[in-house]
Design a protein around this motif. Structure first.
Motif, PDB file in Angstrom:
ATOM      1  N   HIS A  27       0.817  -1.211   0.000  1.00 43.24           N
ATOM      2  CA  HIS A  27       0.000   0.000   0.000  1.00 43.24           C
ATOM      3  C   HIS A  27       0.849   1.259   0.000  1.00 43.24           C
ATOM      4  O   HIS A  27       0.457   2.285  -0.551  1.00 43.24           O
ATOM      5  N   ARG A  28       2.025   1.164   0.594  1.00 41.92           N
ATOM      6  CA  ARG A  28       2.927   2.313   0.581  1.00 41.92           C
ATOM      7  C   ARG A  28       3.342   2.629  -0.863  1.00 41.92           C
ATOM      8  O   ARG A  28       3.353   3.780  -1.290  1.00 41.92           O
ATOM      9  N   GLU A  29       3.697   1.565  -1.599  1.00 41.68           N
ATOM     10  CA  GLU A  29       4.092   1.768  -2.995  1.00 41.68           C
ATOM     11  C   GLU A  29       2.962   2.373  -3.813  1.00 41.68           C
ATOM     12  O   GLU A  29       3.181   3.121  -4.754  1.00 41.68           O
ATOM     13  N   GLU A  30       1.739   2.042  -3.420  1.00 36.23           N
ATOM     14  CA  GLU A  30       0.575   2.512  -4.153  1.00 36.23           C
ATOM     15  C   GLU A  30       0.211   3.943  -3.740  1.00 36.23           C
ATOM     16  O   GLU A  30      -0.700   4.543  -4.295  1.00 36.23           O
ATOM     17  N   GLY A  31       0.933   4.486  -2.763  1.00 37.43           N
ATOM     18  CA  GLY A  31       0.642   5.850  -2.304  1.00 37.43           C
ATOM     19  C   GLY A  31      -0.463   5.913  -1.272  1.00 37.43           C
ATOM     20  O   GLY A  31      -0.925   6.992  -0.909  1.00 37.43           O
ATOM     21  N   VAL A  33      -2.126   4.997   2.635  1.00 30.27           N
ATOM     22  CA  VAL A  33      -1.596   4.989   4.002  1.00 30.27           C
ATOM     23  C   VAL A  33      -0.950   3.630   4.270  1.00 30.27           C
ATOM     24  O   VAL A  33      -1.582   2.601   4.057  1.00 30.27           O
ATOM     25  N   PRO A  34       0.311   3.617   4.687  1.00 33.78           N
ATOM     26  CA  PRO A  34       1.023   2.345   4.769  1.00 33.78           C
ATOM     27  C   PRO A  34       0.739   1.572   6.051  1.00 33.78           C
ATOM     28  O   PRO A  34       1.645   1.104   6.711  1.00 33.78           O
ATOM     29  N   CYS A  35      -0.534   1.442   6.375  1.00 35.68           N
ATOM     30  CA  CYS A  35      -0.891   0.645   7.548  1.00 35.68           C
ATOM     31  C   CYS A  35      -1.270  -0.744   7.079  1.00 35.68           C
ATOM     32  O   CYS A  35      -1.800  -0.905   5.990  1.00 35.68           O
ATOM     33  N   PRO A  36      -1.049  -1.745   7.922  1.00 31.90           N
ATOM     34  CA  PRO A  36      -1.511  -3.067   7.537  1.00 31.90           C
ATOM     35  C   PRO A  36      -3.038  -3.136   7.574  1.00 31.90           C
ATOM     36  O   PRO A  36      -3.670  -2.562   8.447  1.00 31.90           O
ATOM     37  N   ARG A  37      -3.603  -3.803   6.586  1.00 35.97           N
ATOM     38  CA  ARG A  37      -5.060  -3.982   6.521  1.00 35.97           C
ATOM     39  C   ARG A  37      -5.489  -5.301   7.146  1.00 35.97           C
ATOM     40  O   ARG A  37      -6.636  -5.689   7.051  1.00 35.97           O
ATOM     41  N   LEU A  38      -4.531  -6.024   7.695  1.00 35.82           N
ATOM     42  CA  LEU A  38      -4.870  -7.244   8.436  1.00 35.82           C
ATOM     43  C   LEU A  38      -4.653  -6.927   9.906  1.00 35.82           C
ATOM     44  O   LEU A  38      -3.751  -6.187  10.258  1.00 35.82           O
ATOM     45  N   PHE A  39      -5.462  -7.545  10.746  1.00 37.21           N
ATOM     46  CA  PHE A  39      -5.332  -7.303  12.170  1.00 37.21           C
ATOM     47  C   PHE A  39      -4.965  -8.614  12.840  1.00 37.21           C
ATOM     48  O   PHE A  39      -5.780  -9.536  12.910  1.00 37.21           O
ATOM     49  N   LEU A  40      -3.722  -8.703  13.303  1.00 39.12           N
ATOM     50  CA  LEU A  40      -3.267  -9.929  13.947  1.00 39.12           C
ATOM     51  C   LEU A  40      -3.921  -9.995  15.327  1.00 39.12           C
ATOM     52  O   LEU A  40      -3.643  -9.174  16.192  1.00 39.12           O
ATOM     53  N   THR A  41      -4.824 -10.946  15.490  1.00 35.58           N
ATOM     54  CA  THR A  41      -5.674 -10.961  16.667  1.00 35.58           C
ATOM     55  C   THR A  41      -5.274 -12.112  17.590  1.00 35.58           C
ATOM     56  O   THR A  41      -5.328 -13.268  17.188  1.00 35.58           O
ATOM     57  N   CYS A 141      -5.950  -5.694  -2.465  1.00 33.63           N
ATOM     58  CA  CYS A 141      -4.909  -5.240  -3.407  1.00 33.63           C
ATOM     59  C   CYS A 141      -5.492  -5.185  -4.822  1.00 33.63           C
ATOM     60  O   CYS A 141      -4.892  -5.715  -5.771  1.00 33.63           O
ATOM     61  N   TYR A 142      -6.659  -4.569  -4.960  1.00 39.16           N
ATOM     62  CA  TYR A 142      -7.370  -4.594  -6.253  1.00 39.16           C
ATOM     63  C   TYR A 142      -6.542  -4.008  -7.402  1.00 39.16           C
ATOM     64  O   TYR A 142      -6.756  -4.291  -8.564  1.00 39.16           O
ATOM     65  N   PHE A 143      -5.523  -3.184  -7.021  1.00 38.89           N
ATOM     66  CA  PHE A 143      -4.681  -2.541  -8.027  1.00 38.89           C
ATOM     67  C   PHE A 143      -3.543  -3.450  -8.470  1.00 38.89           C
ATOM     68  O   PHE A 143      -2.749  -3.116  -9.316  1.00 38.89           O
ATOM     69  N   ARG A 144      -3.425  -4.619  -7.848  1.00 36.63           N
ATOM     70  CA  ARG A 144      -2.262  -5.483  -8.055  1.00 36.63           C
ATOM     71  C   ARG A 144      -2.670  -6.679  -8.912  1.00 36.63           C
ATOM     72  O   ARG A 144      -3.475  -7.497  -8.479  1.00 36.63           O
ATOM     73  N   PRO A 145      -2.095  -6.791 -10.123  1.00 39.13           N
ATOM     74  CA  PRO A 145      -2.527  -7.876 -11.013  1.00 39.13           C
ATOM     75  C   PRO A 145      -2.292  -9.261 -10.424  1.00 39.13           C
ATOM     76  O   PRO A 145      -3.057 -10.184 -10.681  1.00 39.13           O
ATOM     77  N   GLU A 146      -1.239  -9.420  -9.584  1.00 36.75           N
ATOM     78  CA  GLU A 146      -0.941 -10.747  -9.019  1.00 36.75           C
ATOM     79  C   GLU A 146      -1.881 -11.115  -7.874  1.00 36.75           C
ATOM     80  O   GLU A 146      -1.763 -12.199  -7.311  1.00 36.75           O
ATOM     81  N   GLY A 147      -2.778 -10.205  -7.485  1.00 37.31           N
ATOM     82  CA  GLY A 147      -3.687 -10.519  -6.385  1.00 37.31           C
ATOM     83  C   GLY A 147      -3.122 -10.076  -5.054  1.00 37.31           C
ATOM     84  O   GLY A 147      -2.054  -9.463  -4.991  1.00 37.31           O
TER      85      GLY A 147
END
Lengths: 189, 722
Positions: A27-31, A33-41, A141-147
């Motif tokens: 997400h950082r590369e995509e510009g 906010v470079p926060c993780p979108r997963l929450f390690l619970t 990661c909808y912007f990422r062709p590799e998924g």
């Protein structure tokens, strides 16, 4: 378009945070906010990474006052430019997988977070006030062709991309198992 | 733009995962996992994937630095080598044993070999040691006399594919060796059973079939108790044990008193759990023990290891596929560094320095007889300096000022040295105190070999050139040796050094040619000749590497009056908590590298002290509060993490952060056999403090560790440090 989301396998997760790092950097590369979108619970059976289920009738999208969250095809996407950080989506999410994060701009590294991911503790309240608050959620990661990046890097394959075909297949398997349990042996040709 | 892919080995932990560095215009731009690697099999953890930006970091050391008028100023290699050589020649003339060298476990085998050869041949002393003294010295002291070798007995891959019962003791495997943990997860998928003995509720403990919450220091009662149950329930084949091992009667006599009731009284582990664990391990057809610092970093670390060796021997869980002992090594090349003889009592190949018969071949090849008196251990160096015995210390790729123990005492000692030489890739906390600093190449900038925790020798390849004037460590030692008039370092490449190693230790490395390593997945020693495929399983057919060929059982008695865990500094009224230390997955050791990686530092930006909710309530500390942690040696400040991961009465910290340097708090109590410090247990107290106080303590640490000295190279000339 078929719906997709990511589910964790709690028996396989090591709690190694590799998915978080992949998410942050992607997400950082995509510009974004470079926060993780997963929450390690943390749970009694070990940690498990949780993330948005991409609901079809997404409550977050319904309550967002500025229409920053929209269902686009199979993904619920949050437009960071529109987000005002009000936090109503956090209240609406039934599984707690949206979070308000604070981010600030520094010259050296670009956008930097000031909270620890494992334990979201703010450095100081003053710092917090100066920062822009924004909602973050998984966008597949909808912007990422590799998924999704998290699925790709997990060393134990504990994250799994599920689409409607998977669900249809599992459901059929379960129905067949159930059928055989009530006396109908063997699958049809 | 073309991207080159360079196949090499991850520079972090001892698992030795395979990866490709993606290089574009002389810069590393990414990492790909190697799907064909026998251990990592296409997986990597976050350090492997994302921990590569330190290579091109502007804070890398690029020229030698010499202290002039109290300041470290850039110098040429000629000046620096001249300066050091002059000094060392003087020391050598007066007393060679006044020189000591701490070798890196992060360099290549060739670097380590050159380092110990420099100490032994050029300086004429056995004062060379490595960080194994802080991690697996008890494994050497405990497994060499019992089994004949301290190395892992089997390949890691067997854990995933063969082992029926996995017993993890004192290892936070999923954080410290994630790709080993991945094999444990794979084993669980196919139905293998998992037993975890750990005071902390680690990720592995959470996934265990049986979790034995042994208190810090309670390993010996626990393991003896397991053996007692196996004996009592007739699960030991006495005839087989007597055939393969000596000393069974003495062990059996010692075990009689270790009833499950007594173990429960001492450790609090329920006897039913202990019995279930004993049966699961004892009855399995294939079983493996994985252990790490939770076993070794105690003042009775050697005895802990002996107890585990006894357990493996009497159950016959050795010498078959998926069945053995796995001392999990912490550093990428700590196995290799020990193999190469960076130990004060062993020459390369574990030839004892006093063994005149085997020493001959070294005298022959080196044209100098290596000294026969064992040298000083790394943990004895600060004492040695204080007593005036050590006057020059050469630290190569290590950061003892943070890695401890009792670093306050060490820092006082370092001030008394005539000269401190530090050779590293960054201006570490230790380097900031040096008289001379030499800039080294990192793993991505040199060729050579690493040996991973399973004895697999693997090829490391240069992907990018070193920054500025930085040089590979083996070359620095060679040039310094030449400067001092020695002709014993004629090497032009790492391969030539490796050739000498093969010549000296043919029984282990004779068949390990670079050309075999270049194409294949690495070779597991022993590999005596080029037709030999390497040895994945040690002690097959129960033939051991001891002089008699039999395993040696060594009973581990403890004080019969002992009613609590066996640690030196027991908690008391003033210091009521046990402070235990370790690592987290997203940082590595003293953070020299990982704290410079944006993403890793973002995931773990600061120290979090794990505190049980019960202790938190009693001390009035809430989650996220700033606290002060103190022991008899010092105090630090950090944030509290109220969590059930630790049991009541125990707190946990890591040694990753200079802001909260836990090794100021740890003590110097040592194992009498091998000298490992008791890093896993110190009596401590905690208290909530204000943010003003926390900031003040942080400022003190910043001054103490001269943090402002480490600046990017383009700003270095304008810095006025002290």
């Amino acid at each position: 378009m078929p719906r997709q989301f990511i589910i964790p396998d709690k028996a396989k997760c090591l709690g190694c945070c590799t998915c978080l790092a992949a998410c942050m950097l992607t997400h950082r590369e995509e510009g974004a906010v470079p926060c993780p979108r997963l929450f390690l619970t943390p749970t009694a059976q070990g940690s498990v990474p949780l993330q948005c289920r991409q609901c079809d009738q997404a409550p977050c999208a319904e309550v967002c006052p500025v229409h920053a969250i929209e269902v686009q095809g199979e993904v619920v996407v949050l437009n960071e430019k529109k987000c005002v950080g009000c936090g109503i989506c956090v209240l609406a999410c039934p599984i707690g997988c949206i979070e308000i994060q604070a981010a600030r701009q520094t010259a050296a590294t670009g956008i930097t977070l000031t909270t620890s991911i494992l334990l979201p503790l703010t450095r100081s309240e003053q710092d917090e006030k100066k920062m822009r608050k924004i909602a973050v959620k998984c966008n597949m990661c909808y912007f990422r062709p590799e998924g999704p990046a998290c699925v790709k890097v997990c060393p134990t394959e504990a994250l799994r991309l599920v689409d409607e075909e998977d669900i249809r297949f599992w459901n059929l398997q379960r129905r067949q198992a159930y059928a055989s349990s009530i006396g109908f042996q063997g699958a049809a040709e | 733009m073309t991207v080159h892919r360079v196949r090499t080995i991850c520079p972090y932990c001892g698992v030795g995962c395979g990866l490709y560095l993606l290089v574009e215009q002389g810069r590393i731009v990414g990492v790909e996992a190697d799907p064909e690697h026998p251990v990592s099999q296409g997986g990597l953890c976050l350090k492997g994937y994302y921990g590569y930006n330190h290579v091109g970091d502007p804070r890398r050391l690029q020229t030698p630095l010499i202290r002039k008028d109290g300041m470290l100023v850039p110098a040429t290699w000629n000046e620096a080598l001249n300066f050091i050589a002059e000094h060392l020649i003087r020391v050598r003339r007066q007393d060679p044993d006044a020189f000591a060298l701490i070798a890196s476990a992060k360099g290549t085998n060739e670097d380590s070999f050159a380092a110990q050869k420099f100490a032994r041949v050029v300086m004429g002393t056995n004062n060379v040691d490595c960080c194994a003294r802080l991690c697996h010295a008890p494994s050497v002291a405990g497994l060499v006399p019992t089994l004949g070798s301290a190395a892992t007995t089997n390949t890691i891959e067997e854990i995933g594919s063969v082992t029926e019962t996995i017993f993890i003791i004192g290892s936070n495997t999923s954080e410290c060796h994630p790709l080993v943990a991945a094999h444990v997860i794979k084993a669980r998928e196919r139905g293998a059973k998992l037993i975890v003995a750990d005071p902390r509720h680690t990720e592995m403990a959470a996934r265990a079939d049986i979790w034995l919450r042994v208190p810090v220091g309670g390993n010996i009662p626990l393991i003896n108790g397991i053996m007692h149950i196996l004996m009592r329930d007739g699960l030991i084949n006495t005839i087989r044990v007597n055939r393969m091992a000596a000393g069974f009667d003495a062990l059996a006599a010692n075990l009689a008193e270790w009833t499950p009731e007594r173990v429960e009284n001492i450790t609090g582990v329920p006897r039913a759990d202990l019995q279930a664990a004993a049966h699961l391990y004892g009855k399995a057809s294939t079983a493996a023990i994985l252990y790490a610092m939770g076993v070794t970093q105690f003042a009775n670390g050697t005895e802990n290891v002996l107890a585990l060796a006894n357990l493996a021997i009497i159950t016959g869980h050795l010498g078959r596929s998926g069945t053995g002992l796995f001392p999990l090594r912490g550093q990428n090349n700590i196995q290799g560094t020990c193999d190469m003889g960076c130990l004060p009592d062993f020459l390369p190949g574990y030839v004892h320095v006093g063994s005149s018969q085997k020493q001959t071949r070294f005298s022959h090849v080196w044209s100098v007889k290596p000294p026969s008196k064992p040298g000083i251990r790394a943990t004895e160096i600060s004492e040695g300096i204080m007593q005036g015995k050590i006057r020059v210390l050469y630290v190569f790729g290590a950061n003892p000022v943070l890695s401890g123990p009792d670093t306050g005492y060490l820092m006082k000692a370092l001030e008394r040295l005539d000269l401190l030489i530090v050779q590293d890739i960054f201006l570490t906390e230790t380097a900031r105190l040096a008289g001379v600093v030499l800039p080294a190449a990192c793993a991505a900038e040199k060729d050579g070999t690493f040996t991973n925790t399973e004895r697999r020798i693997q090829r490391v390849r240069m992907a990018v050139p070193p920054p500025g004037d930085a040089r590979p460590d083996w070359r620095i030692f060679s040039e310094l040796a030449r400067e001092m008039g020695s002709s014993a370092f004629p090497y032009r490449s790492p391969e030539e050094i490796w050739g000498e190693i093969r010549l000296l230790i043919p029984e282990r490395f004779g068949g390990v040619a670079y050309k075999r390593l270049n194409d294949g997945p690495g070779i597991l020693w022993p590999c005596p000749d080029e037709a030999h495929p390497g040895t994945p399983i040690l002690y097959s057919d129960n033939v051991f590497l001891t002089p008699s060929g039999k395993a040696q059982l060594k009973p581990v008695p403890i004080d019969p009056e002992q009613t609590s865990a066996g640690i030196v500094e027991k908690p008391d009224k003033d210091y009521p908590l046990v402070l235990t230390t370790g690592r987290r997955v997203y940082h590595y050791h003293t953070g020299t590298i990982t704290r410079k990686e944006w993403v890793l530092n973002q995931i773990g930006p600061e120290e979090l002290v794990e505190i049980n909710p019960e202790d938190g309530r009693r001390k009035g500390i809430r989650n996220g509060d700033l606290i002060r942690v103190c022991t008899r040696r010092g105090l630090i400040s950090a944030r509290a993490w109220i969590t059930d991961r630790v049991p009541p009465g125990t707190i946990f910290m890591t040694f990753h952060f200079w802001e909260a340097p836990v090794n100021e708090l740890t003590g110097r109590a040592q194992d009498p056999v091998c000298g490992i410090p008791e890093l896993k247990a110190s009596a401590a107290d905690i208290k909530s403090i204000s943010s003003v106080d926390a900031r003040m303590i942080r400022r003190q640490k910043k001054e103490r560790y001269l943090v402002s000295l480490e600046v990017p190279v383009n700003r270095r000339n304008v810095t006025k440090g002290d």
